[in-house]
Design an enzyme around this catalytic site. Structure first.
Site, PDB file in Angstrom:
ATOM      1  N   ARG A  82      47.082  35.074  39.018  1.00 14.50           N
ATOM      2  CA  ARG A  82      47.034  36.241  38.130  1.00 14.50           C
ATOM      3  C   ARG A  82      45.750  37.072  38.282  1.00 14.50           C
ATOM      4  O   ARG A  82      45.674  38.185  37.799  1.00 14.50           O
ATOM      5  CB  ARG A  82      47.207  35.788  36.670  1.00 14.50           C
ATOM      6  CG  ARG A  82      48.653  35.546  36.307  1.00 14.50           C
ATOM      7  CD  ARG A  82      48.774  34.948  34.927  1.00 14.50           C
ATOM      8  NE  ARG A  82      48.404  33.537  34.930  1.00 14.50           N
ATOM      9  CZ  ARG A  82      48.211  32.820  33.821  1.00 14.50           C
ATOM     10  NH1 ARG A  82      48.313  33.376  32.637  1.00 14.50           N
ATOM     11  NH2 ARG A  82      47.907  31.534  33.896  1.00 14.50           N
TER      12      ARG A  82
ATOM     13  N   GLY B 289      50.146  19.638  40.475  1.00 17.40           N
ATOM     14  CA  GLY B 289      49.963  19.514  39.036  1.00 17.40           C
ATOM     15  C   GLY B 289      48.643  18.870  38.645  1.00 17.40           C
ATOM     16  O   GLY B 289      47.946  18.293  39.475  1.00 17.40           O
TER      17      GLY B 289
ATOM     18  N   ASP C   9      37.852  26.768  35.061  1.00 15.33           N
ATOM     19  CA  ASP C   9      38.051  28.144  34.585  1.00 15.33           C
ATOM     20  C   ASP C   9      37.817  28.289  33.089  1.00 15.33           C
ATOM     21  O   ASP C   9      38.324  29.209  32.465  1.00 15.33           O
ATOM     22  CB  ASP C   9      39.444  28.644  34.966  1.00 15.33           C
ATOM     23  CG  ASP C   9      40.558  27.839  34.297  1.00 15.33           C
ATOM     24  OD1 ASP C   9      40.251  26.852  33.628  1.00 15.33           O
ATOM     25  OD2 ASP C   9      41.728  28.228  34.455  1.00 15.33           O
TER      26      ASP C   9
ATOM     27  N   ASN D 189      46.591  21.926  23.520  1.00 13.47           N
ATOM     28  CA  ASN D 189      45.730  21.218  24.467  1.00 13.47           C
ATOM     29  C   ASN D 189      44.792  22.207  25.149  1.00 13.47           C
ATOM     30  O   ASN D 189      45.236  23.157  25.776  1.00 13.47           O
ATOM     31  CB  ASN D 189      46.629  20.529  25.504  1.00 13.47           C
ATOM     32  CG  ASN D 189      45.854  19.977  26.681  1.00 13.47           C
ATOM     33  OD1 ASN D 189      44.669  19.704  26.583  1.00 13.47           O
ATOM     34  ND2 ASN D 189      46.553  19.821  27.801  1.00 13.47           N
TER      35      ASN D 189
ATOM     36  N   LYS E 195       8.752  49.752  47.881  1.00 14.64           N
ATOM     37  CA  LYS E 195       9.305  48.607  48.610  1.00 14.64           C
ATOM     38  C   LYS E 195       8.172  47.895  49.315  1.00 14.64           C
ATOM     39  O   LYS E 195       7.338  48.551  49.937  1.00 14.64           O
ATOM     40  CB  LYS E 195      10.326  49.095  49.648  1.00 14.64           C
ATOM     41  CG  LYS E 195      10.992  47.969  50.406  1.00 14.64           C
ATOM     42  CD  LYS E 195      11.320  48.310  51.854  1.00 14.64           C
ATOM     43  CE  LYS E 195      10.086  48.281  52.726  1.00 14.64           C
ATOM     44  NZ  LYS E 195      10.350  48.457  54.152  1.00 14.64           N
TER      45      LYS E 195
ATOM     46  N   TYR F 281       7.410  58.035  47.706  1.00 20.49           N
ATOM     47  CA  TYR F 281       7.923  56.823  48.340  1.00 20.49           C
ATOM     48  C   TYR F 281       6.743  56.015  48.828  1.00 20.49           C
ATOM     49  O   TYR F 281       5.938  56.512  49.631  1.00 20.49           O
ATOM     50  CB  TYR F 281       8.857  57.148  49.524  1.00 20.49           C
ATOM     51  CG  TYR F 281       9.208  55.881  50.279  1.00 20.49           C
ATOM     52  CD1 TYR F 281       9.958  54.880  49.666  1.00 20.49           C
ATOM     53  CD2 TYR F 281       8.731  55.653  51.574  1.00 20.49           C
ATOM     54  CE1 TYR F 281      10.224  53.689  50.309  1.00 20.49           C
ATOM     55  CE2 TYR F 281       8.995  54.455  52.224  1.00 20.49           C
ATOM     56  CZ  TYR F 281       9.750  53.482  51.592  1.00 20.49           C
ATOM     57  OH  TYR F 281      10.011  52.291  52.220  1.00 20.49           O
TER      58      TYR F 281
ATOM     59  N   ASN G   4      -5.576  56.298  42.790  1.00 20.16           N
ATOM     60  CA  ASN G   4      -4.522  57.200  42.328  1.00 20.16           C
ATOM     61  C   ASN G   4      -3.887  57.880  43.525  1.00 20.16           C
ATOM     62  O   ASN G   4      -4.592  58.479  44.349  1.00 20.16           O
ATOM     63  CB  ASN G   4      -5.115  58.250  41.394  1.00 20.16           C
ATOM     64  CG  ASN G   4      -4.022  59.042  40.687  1.00 20.16           C
ATOM     65  OD1 ASN G   4      -3.477  58.605  39.673  1.00 20.16           O
ATOM     66  ND2 ASN G   4      -3.676  60.195  41.241  1.00 20.16           N
TER      67      ASN G   4
HETATM   68  C1  UD1 Z   1      47.332  23.115  31.369  1.00 19.34           C
HETATM   69  C2  UD1 Z   1      47.886  22.003  30.503  1.00 19.34           C
HETATM   70  C3  UD1 Z   1      48.227  22.549  29.130  1.00 19.34           C
HETATM   71  C4  UD1 Z   1      47.010  23.198  28.509  1.00 19.34           C
HETATM   72  C5  UD1 Z   1      46.415  24.248  29.442  1.00 19.34           C
HETATM   73  C6  UD1 Z   1      45.088  24.712  28.913  1.00 19.34           C
HETATM   74  C7  UD1 Z   1      49.026  20.432  31.992  1.00 19.34           C
HETATM   75  C8  UD1 Z   1      50.329  19.976  32.501  1.00 19.34           C
HETATM   76  N1  UD1 Z   1      49.052  21.457  31.133  1.00 19.34           N
HETATM   77  O1  UD1 Z   1      48.378  24.044  31.556  1.00 19.34           O
HETATM   78  O2  UD1 Z   1      48.685  21.523  28.299  1.00 19.34           O
HETATM   79  O3  UD1 Z   1      47.337  23.766  27.254  1.00 19.34           O
HETATM   80  O4  UD1 Z   1      46.194  23.693  30.747  1.00 19.34           O
HETATM   81  O5  UD1 Z   1      44.609  25.772  29.676  1.00 19.34           O
HETATM   82  O6  UD1 Z   1      48.014  19.874  32.314  1.00 19.34           O
HETATM   83  N2  UD1 Z   1      44.866  22.441  38.818  1.00 19.34           N
HETATM   84  C9  UD1 Z   1      44.558  21.778  39.976  1.00 19.34           C
HETATM   85  N3  UD1 Z   1      45.574  21.286  40.737  1.00 19.34           N
HETATM   86  C10 UD1 Z   1      46.857  21.424  40.389  1.00 19.34           C
HETATM   87  C11 UD1 Z   1      47.169  22.123  39.202  1.00 19.34           C
HETATM   88  C12 UD1 Z   1      46.148  22.618  38.422  1.00 19.34           C
HETATM   89  O7  UD1 Z   1      43.388  21.614  40.311  1.00 19.34           O
HETATM   90  O8  UD1 Z   1      47.711  20.942  41.135  1.00 19.34           O
HETATM   91  C13 UD1 Z   1      43.763  22.954  37.997  1.00 19.34           C
HETATM   92  C14 UD1 Z   1      43.764  24.462  37.905  1.00 19.34           C
HETATM   93  O9  UD1 Z   1      42.939  25.027  38.908  1.00 19.34           O
HETATM   94  C15 UD1 Z   1      43.187  24.685  36.518  1.00 19.34           C
HETATM   95  C16 UD1 Z   1      43.622  23.464  35.733  1.00 19.34           C
HETATM   96  O10 UD1 Z   1      43.950  22.491  36.682  1.00 19.34           O
HETATM   97  O11 UD1 Z   1      41.774  24.699  36.543  1.00 19.34           O
HETATM   98  C17 UD1 Z   1      44.811  23.740  34.807  1.00 19.34           C
HETATM   99  O12 UD1 Z   1      45.919  24.132  35.576  1.00 19.34           O
HETATM  100  P1  UD1 Z   1      46.924  25.248  35.115  1.00 19.34           P
HETATM  101  O13 UD1 Z   1      47.938  25.424  36.164  1.00 19.34           O
HETATM  102  O14 UD1 Z   1      46.192  26.449  34.654  1.00 19.34           O
HETATM  103  O15 UD1 Z   1      47.630  24.533  33.876  1.00 19.34           O
HETATM  104  P2  UD1 Z   1      48.332  25.239  32.666  1.00 19.34           P
HETATM  105  O16 UD1 Z   1      49.744  25.519  33.019  1.00 19.34           O
HETATM  106  O17 UD1 Z   1      47.521  26.333  32.144  1.00 19.34           O
HETATM  107 MG    MG Z   2      45.804  27.547  32.872  1.00 16.83          MG
END
Ligand code: UD1
Ligand code: MG
Length: 479
Positions: free
Chosen positions: A19, A88, A113, A180, A361, A376, A387
């Protein structure tokens, strides 16, 4: 029972961040003069973990060097774990744990983030988690509009039962406003075991870290939530709008800190201060001022309006008005501006002056010396109490190389002097207005250009007849 002295923090930063619509990986975007990832790692390092792990994946050719750079800056070891495919958050934590030896202390999981999260809040989470000997404690938030977040589902007695993602939730669960934050404290052994049991049997077909709570609870372990005292701290950055919001909130805190430390900030809304900036007591900051990098402002200095300083050192009681400056030093009680451009290597001595429309500079200007107007000054050394006349140029560039000009103490150089470097002007020497100095000027000498002025009488009436100037000349002659 957890070994309380051992902690690991795993920072997840492998995601794509689509995004942002950027060629730069999401966590490398900056607020307050630091990348989002750097903010997250600073907070993580702030709880002094035994192991600090960053999980990188998407665009890791950009992210890995930034992690190394941050580690060097903070003087801490940051291990990197590579998540080739983003399957995930649960998968990311599995990968993260491969970077550290098996241990049973507390594992904190956080995200790259959430730049406003502080070490104090992580510490408070871990503290509660360890005090209550919980298996998992999730840092939760309450939102009027919880859309997009995983919901914290509690049982009748109010104990946390599980986290259900928005996409997997039923209508009843979607109404829950406690969500969460994505930050957790886990018992290391419980986490390791549960991670072997999570599945991708969910709406997104991913391995969820959030499923660990349900698994631990099912095993009869204690699962808890710690409601974040300030939800703004957990604001995630997913797009440029949120980036600007987080930047503004961080700035609000930094400006407030400066004020609490004794600086007057006339307009907090238009004052921007980077995280590493130091501001003394009784400093006054006027509107539209930006202080970045490792800028240090001495006590009693007055900065702005309309001033941007990056990596600058400003001495006590100095005044800096409408100025752009980078990597320079402004001495105590010195005066700069308005409309002054200070480039790297400028060192203005105490009580010195760089005035209006002056660019400098690599110039060392001694105590009490002044470069007041339209000049300059580059690649130069000026002694004390000298001066430099208005509209002078230190001609440092011969078209191929840069050369140095040295001006002594107590000199008075005339307006519109050209110092054609390399050249040296001795102590107490003067130059006449309009002099092109191509040779050294001995101490105490006056350097003037050759050729006397010649006046050609009647030239205007003869050569510009009928003009207003010719008419004025005629009337002056007839008076
Ligand atoms: C996640 C949580 C959600 C929470 C939300 C808060 C899960 C399943 N869900 O959702 O409950 O409310 O964050 O912002 O955990 N990342 C990886 N590798 C991956 C996937 C994600 O490093 O394979 C990292 C992303 O870079 C990010 C963080 O994990 O920093 C969260 O991932 P994101 O995809 O934003 O999860 P959400 O769907 O926002
Ligand atoms: Mg997120």
């Amino acid at each position: 029972m957890a070994n309380h002295s051992e902690r690991a923090v795993v920072v997840l930063a492998a995601g794509a961040g689509t995004r942002m619509k950027s060629d730069r990986q999401k966590t490398l975007h900056e607020i307050g003069g630091r990348s989002l990832l750097s903010h997250s790692l600073h907070a993580a390092a702030g709880v002094h973990p035994t192991y600090l792990v960053a999980v990188v994946g998407h665009q890791r050719d950009q992210v890995s060097p930034e992690v190394e750079h941050i580690a060097e800056q903070m003087q801490v070891e940051i291990r990197q774990a590579i998540q080739e495919e983003q399957n995930g958050t649960g998968h990311a934590v599995q990968i993260g744990l491969t970077a550290i030896p098996e241990f049973n202390g507390t594992v904190v999981v956080t995200n790259g983030d959430v730049p406003l999260l502080t070490a104090e809040t992580i510490e408070a989470l871990v503290d509660k988690h360890e005090r209550e000997a919980a298996a998992v404690t999730v840092l939760s938030l309450e939102f009027e509009n919880p859309t997009g977040y995983g919901r914290i589902i509690r049982d009748q007695t109010g104990d946390v039962r599980e986290i259900v993602e928005e996409k997997d939730a039923n209508d009843e669960q979607r109404k829950v406003k406690e969500v969460n934050s994505g930050v957790f404290a886990f018992d290391g052994a419980v986490l390791r075991d549960a991670l072997t049991r999570i599945t991708s049997d969910n709406a997104q077909g991913e391995l969820y870290i959030t499923d660990v709570l349900g698994i631990a609870r099912g095993d009869g372990k204690k699962v808890a939530a710690f409601l974040a005292p300030d939800a703004r701290e957990l604001a995630g950055v997913n797009d440029r709008v949120q980036l600007a919001e987080a930047g503004k909130e961080l700035n609000r805190r930094l400006v407030e800190r400066a004020m609490r430390d004794g600086a007057t900030v006339i307009d907090p809304a238009t004052t921007w201060i980077g995280v590493d900036v130091e501001i003394g007591r009784d400093v006054i900051i006027h509107p539209n001022t930006q202080l970045w990098g490792s800028t240090v402002i001495g006590d009693g200095a007055v900065i702005g309006p309309d001033t941007t300083l990056t990596d600058m050192e400003v001495g006590a009681r100095a005044k800096v008005v409408r100025t752009q400056g980078e990597l320079g030093v402004i001495g105590e009680e010195a005066s700069v501006g308005p409309f002054t451009y200070i480039r790297p290597g400028t060192e203005l001595g105490a009580r010195g002056k760089l005035g209006g429309f002056v660019e400098s500079k690599n110039a060392k200007i001694g105590e009490g010396s002044k470069v007041p107007h339209l000049t300059y000054i580059g690649d130069a050394t000026v002694g004390v109490e000298s001066n430099i006349g208005a509209s002078s140029v230190f001609a440092n560039y011969d078209g191929v190389k840069k050369h140095h000009t040295t001006i002594g103490d107590y000199c008075r150089t005339g307006s519109d002097t050209m110092f054609v470097a390399p050249v040296t002007v001795g102590d107490g020497a003067y130059t006449g207005a309009g002099t092109v100095v191509t040779q050294d000027v001995p101490a105490g000498a006056l350097a003037i250009k050759e050729g006397r002025q010649r006046n050609i009488e009647g030239w205007v009436e003869e050569n510009r007849p009928g003009t207003d100037a010719a008419e004025a000349a005629k009337q002056a002659r007839e008076k």
